[in-house]
Design a protein around this motif. Structure first.
Motif, PDB file in Angstrom:
ATOM      1  N   CYS A  38       0.841  -1.202   0.000  1.00  0.00           N
ATOM      2  CA  CYS A  38       0.000   0.000   0.000  1.00  0.00           C
ATOM      3  C   CYS A  38       0.874   1.250   0.000  1.00  0.00           C
ATOM      4  CB  CYS A  38      -0.899   0.019   1.235  1.00  0.00           C
ATOM      5  SG  CYS A  38      -2.205  -1.195   1.208  1.00  0.00           S
ATOM      6  N   LEU A  39       0.538   2.166  -0.889  1.00  0.00           N
ATOM      7  CA  LEU A  39       1.233   3.448  -0.939  1.00  0.00           C
ATOM      8  C   LEU A  39       0.227   4.571  -0.691  1.00  0.00           C
ATOM      9  CD1 LEU A  39       3.517   2.923  -4.080  1.00  0.00           C
ATOM     10  CD2 LEU A  39       4.119   2.623  -1.675  1.00  0.00           C
ATOM     11  N   HIS A  40       0.666   5.619  -0.014  1.00  0.00           N
ATOM     12  CA  HIS A  40      -0.204   6.751   0.302  1.00  0.00           C
ATOM     13  C   HIS A  40       0.535   8.042   0.010  1.00  0.00           C
ATOM     14  CE1 HIS A  40      -1.766   9.828   3.218  1.00  0.00           C
ATOM     15  NE2 HIS A  40      -2.887   9.450   2.641  1.00  0.00           N
ATOM     16  N   ARG A  41      -0.160   8.970  -0.638  1.00  0.00           N
ATOM     17  CA  ARG A  41       0.392  10.303  -0.854  1.00  0.00           C
ATOM     18  C   ARG A  41      -0.536  11.292  -0.168  1.00  0.00           C
ATOM     19  NH1 ARG A  41       1.259  12.742  -6.784  1.00  0.00           N
ATOM     20  NH2 ARG A  41      -0.953  13.193  -6.517  1.00  0.00           N
ATOM     21  N   ALA A  42      -0.056  11.913   0.866  1.00  0.00           N
ATOM     22  CA  ALA A  42      -0.864  12.846   1.649  1.00  0.00           C
ATOM     23  C   ALA A  42      -1.205  14.069   0.815  1.00  0.00           C
ATOM     24  CB  ALA A  42      -0.105  13.255   2.909  1.00  0.00           C
ATOM     25  N   PRO A  43      -2.313  14.758   1.143  1.00  0.00           N
ATOM     26  CA  PRO A  43      -2.673  15.981   0.414  1.00  0.00           C
ATOM     27  C   PRO A  43      -1.532  16.994   0.432  1.00  0.00           C
ATOM     28  CG  PRO A  43      -4.464  15.297   1.855  1.00  0.00           C
ATOM     29  CD  PRO A  43      -3.300  14.409   2.166  1.00  0.00           C
ATOM     30  N   GLY A  44      -1.148  17.471  -0.746  1.00  0.00           N
ATOM     31  CA  GLY A  44      -0.071  18.437  -0.859  1.00  0.00           C
ATOM     32  C   GLY A  44       1.317  17.833  -0.937  1.00  0.00           C
ATOM     33  N   ALA A  45       1.430  16.534  -0.680  1.00  0.00           N
ATOM     34  CA  ALA A  45       2.748  15.889  -0.718  1.00  0.00           C
ATOM     35  C   ALA A  45       3.155  15.613  -2.163  1.00  0.00           C
ATOM     36  CB  ALA A  45       2.723  14.593   0.080  1.00  0.00           C
ATOM     37  N   THR A  46       4.445  15.463  -2.379  1.00  0.00           N
ATOM     38  CA  THR A  46       4.957  15.177  -3.727  1.00  0.00           C
ATOM     39  C   THR A  46       5.502  13.762  -3.848  1.00  0.00           C
ATOM     40  OG1 THR A  46       7.118  16.079  -3.126  1.00  0.00           O
ATOM     41  CG2 THR A  46       5.529  17.603  -4.132  1.00  0.00           C
ATOM     42  N   ALA A  47       5.513  13.022  -2.743  1.00  0.00           N
ATOM     43  CA  ALA A  47       6.079  11.666  -2.775  1.00  0.00           C
ATOM     44  C   ALA A  47       5.115  10.683  -2.107  1.00  0.00           C
ATOM     45  CB  ALA A  47       7.426  11.640  -2.064  1.00  0.00           C
ATOM     46  N   TRP A  48       5.208   9.442  -2.528  1.00  0.00           N
ATOM     47  CA  TRP A  48       4.405   8.361  -1.947  1.00  0.00           C
ATOM     48  C   TRP A  48       5.163   7.764  -0.764  1.00  0.00           C
ATOM     49  CZ3 TRP A  48      -0.436   7.179  -3.797  1.00  0.00           C
ATOM     50  CH2 TRP A  48      -0.781   7.724  -5.043  1.00  0.00           C
ATOM     51  N   ARG A  49       4.414   7.276   0.207  1.00  0.00           N
ATOM     52  CA  ARG A  49       5.038   6.578   1.332  1.00  0.00           C
ATOM     53  C   ARG A  49       4.302   5.259   1.548  1.00  0.00           C
ATOM     54  NH1 ARG A  49       2.374   7.392   6.526  1.00  0.00           N
ATOM     55  NH2 ARG A  49       0.486   8.620   6.237  1.00  0.00           N
ATOM     56  N   GLU A  50       5.039   4.259   1.998  1.00  0.00           N
ATOM     57  CA  GLU A  50       4.453   2.937   2.235  1.00  0.00           C
ATOM     58  C   GLU A  50       3.722   2.946   3.574  1.00  0.00           C
ATOM     59  OE1 GLU A  50       5.849  -1.747   2.449  1.00  0.00           O
ATOM     60  OE2 GLU A  50       7.194  -0.232   1.591  1.00  0.00           O
ATOM     61  N   VAL A  51       2.500   2.382   3.573  1.00  0.00           N
ATOM     62  CA  VAL A  51       1.689   2.337   4.790  1.00  0.00           C
ATOM     63  C   VAL A  51       1.147   0.923   4.978  1.00  0.00           C
ATOM     64  CG1 VAL A  51       1.023   4.774   4.678  1.00  0.00           C
ATOM     65  CG2 VAL A  51      -0.386   3.053   3.521  1.00  0.00           C
ATOM     66  N   ASP A  79      -3.869  -2.291   7.066  1.00  0.00           N
ATOM     67  CA  ASP A  79      -4.921  -1.969   8.040  1.00  0.00           C
ATOM     68  C   ASP A  79      -5.133  -0.460   8.138  1.00  0.00           C
ATOM     69  OD1 ASP A  79      -5.317  -4.625   8.569  1.00  0.00           O
ATOM     70  OD2 ASP A  79      -4.078  -4.658  10.381  1.00  0.00           O
ATOM     71  N   TRP A  80      -4.041   0.304   8.132  1.00  0.00           N
ATOM     72  CA  TRP A  80      -4.153   1.767   8.189  1.00  0.00           C
ATOM     73  C   TRP A  80      -4.864   2.290   6.946  1.00  0.00           C
ATOM     74  CZ3 TRP A  80      -2.841   5.869   5.173  1.00  0.00           C
ATOM     75  CH2 TRP A  80      -2.874   7.129   5.756  1.00  0.00           C
ATOM     76  N   ALA A  81      -4.505   1.761   5.780  1.00  0.00           N
ATOM     77  CA  ALA A  81      -5.106   2.222   4.529  1.00  0.00           C
ATOM     78  C   ALA A  81      -6.602   1.926   4.491  1.00  0.00           C
ATOM     79  CB  ALA A  81      -4.404   1.572   3.335  1.00  0.00           C
ATOM     80  N   MET A  82      -7.003   0.739   4.923  1.00  0.00           N
ATOM     81  CA  MET A  82      -8.425   0.380   4.918  1.00  0.00           C
ATOM     82  C   MET A  82      -9.223   1.267   5.878  1.00  0.00           C
ATOM     83  SD  MET A  82      -8.680  -1.937   2.642  1.00  0.00           S
ATOM     84  CE  MET A  82     -10.298  -2.626   2.906  1.00  0.00           C
ATOM     85  N   GLU A  83      -8.653   1.531   7.059  1.00  0.00           N
ATOM     86  CA  GLU A  83      -9.320   2.392   8.029  1.00  0.00           C
ATOM     87  C   GLU A  83      -9.441   3.817   7.494  1.00  0.00           C
ATOM     88  OE1 GLU A  83     -11.301   3.573  11.417  1.00  0.00           O
ATOM     89  OE2 GLU A  83     -10.803   1.541  10.758  1.00  0.00           O
ATOM     90  N   ARG A  84      -8.401   4.300   6.835  1.00  0.00           N
ATOM     91  CA  ARG A  84      -8.408   5.652   6.263  1.00  0.00           C
ATOM     92  C   ARG A  84      -9.475   5.774   5.179  1.00  0.00           C
ATOM     93  NH1 ARG A  84      -7.407  10.971   6.860  1.00  0.00           N
ATOM     94  NH2 ARG A  84      -6.450  11.930   5.047  1.00  0.00           N
ATOM     95  N   ILE A  85      -9.553   4.769   4.315  1.00  0.00           N
ATOM     96  CA  ILE A  85     -10.569   4.776   3.248  1.00  0.00           C
ATOM     97  C   ILE A  85     -11.965   4.793   3.850  1.00  0.00           C
ATOM     98  CG2 ILE A  85     -11.564   3.392   1.389  1.00  0.00           C
ATOM     99  CD1 ILE A  85      -8.666   2.438   0.800  1.00  0.00           C
ATOM    100  N   ALA A  86     -12.188   3.955   4.871  1.00  0.00           N
ATOM    101  CA  ALA A  86     -13.511   3.894   5.505  1.00  0.00           C
ATOM    102  C   ALA A  86     -13.890   5.235   6.124  1.00  0.00           C
ATOM    103  CB  ALA A  86     -13.520   2.793   6.565  1.00  0.00           C
TER     104      ALA A  86
END
Length: 201
Positions: free
Chosen positions: A116-129, A132-139
Motif C-alpha cells: 500500500c502506498l499513500h500520498r498525503a494531500p499536498g505531498a509530492t512523494a508516496w510513502r508505504e503504509v 490496516d491503516w489504509a483500509m481504516e483511512r478509506i472507511a
C-alpha cells in the motif's frame, strides 16, 4: 563449385551459403523424406519446450473476469515461468483469451505494486503504509464524504437517499459475486448513484 561450399562460416559468403544450406524450403521442394525432418533447421532442432524446465505445476483461476477459466501455473525454484490454460476445465478446456494469456506478465512484472502506498494531500512523494491503516483511512473518508453530501429528499419532497459526491469504478478482475456485493454496499448502503465498471469502457 565445390570449393565455394567450403568457405569459412565467419565470412559473409560463408554465412550466406550456410543459411541457404540450412533453409528448409529447398529440401521440401526436392521432396525430402519425412515432413518433420524436411522442415527442420539448425535452430529448430535445438529448441526445447519452455515447460520442460518446470519442477512444479499448480492450478489457479484467471483473475481477469467472472468466466473463471482454469489455469496451470508452471514454476521453477518457486518462481513462475509460464501460465497455460488447464485442459481439464469444462469452462475453458485449456484455452485462454488474450488477457488470460497475459497473466504471466501480471505475475512477474517489476512494475506490479504489492504494498500500500499513500500520498498525503499536498505531498509530492508516496510513502508505504500498512494495509490496516489504509483500509481504516478509506472507511473514514468514505463515511465523511457520504455524511457531508447525503441528500434524503429533493426540494419537491421526493425521497432520494443518495449522494452525488462519491463514485465507484470497478475493475475487470472482479467476479460476479464481488460486483453484486459492491452494488449492494455502494447503492443501497451508501446511496451512491455513480456505480460503473471498467469492463464496460
Amino acid at each position: 563449385m565445390t570449393h565455394r561450399n567450403r568457405r569459412p562460416r565467419g565470412t559473409l559468403t560463408g554465412r550466406l551459403v550456410g543459411a541457404l544450406q540450412d533453409w528448409s524450403v529447398p529440401r521440401q521442394l526436392r521432396g525430402a523424406p519425412g515432413h518433420a525432418k524436411a522442415a527442420e533447421s539448425a535452430m529448430s532442432r535445438g529448441l526445447r519446450p519452455r515447460l520442460e524446465q518446470a519442477d512444479r505445476v499448480g492450478t489457479s483461476i484467471c483473475p481477469y473476469c467472472a468466466v473463471g477459466c482454469a489455469q496451470l501455473i508452471y514454476a521453477r525454484d518457486g518462481k513462475p515461468i509460464a501460465v497455460e490454460g488447464d485442459p481439464r476445465s469444462p469452462v475453458n478446456q485449456g484455452t485462454l483469451c488474450p488477457k488470460g494469456a497475459a497473466t504471466f506478465g501480471l505475475m512477474v512484472s517489476p512494475g506490479r505494486l504489492d504494498r500500500c502506498l499513500h500520498r498525503a494531500p499536498g505531498a509530492t512523494a508516496w510513502r508505504e503504509v500498512p494495509l490496516d491503516w489504509a483500509m481504516e483511512r478509506i472507511a473514514q473518508l468514505a463515511k465523511r464524504s457520504r455524511d457531508e453530501s447525503f441528500v434524503s429528499r429533493l426540494p419537491d419532497g421526493t425521497r432520494v437517499n443518495h449522494t452525488l459526491a462519491m463514485a465507484s469504478m470497478g475493475g475487470a478482475t472482479l467476479d460476479n459475486e464481488e460486483n453484486y456485493l459492491i452494488k449492494k454496499l455502494f447503492s443501497a448502503g451508501l446511496g451512491m448513484v455513480f456505480v460503473e465498471n471498467q469492463a464496460r469502457v
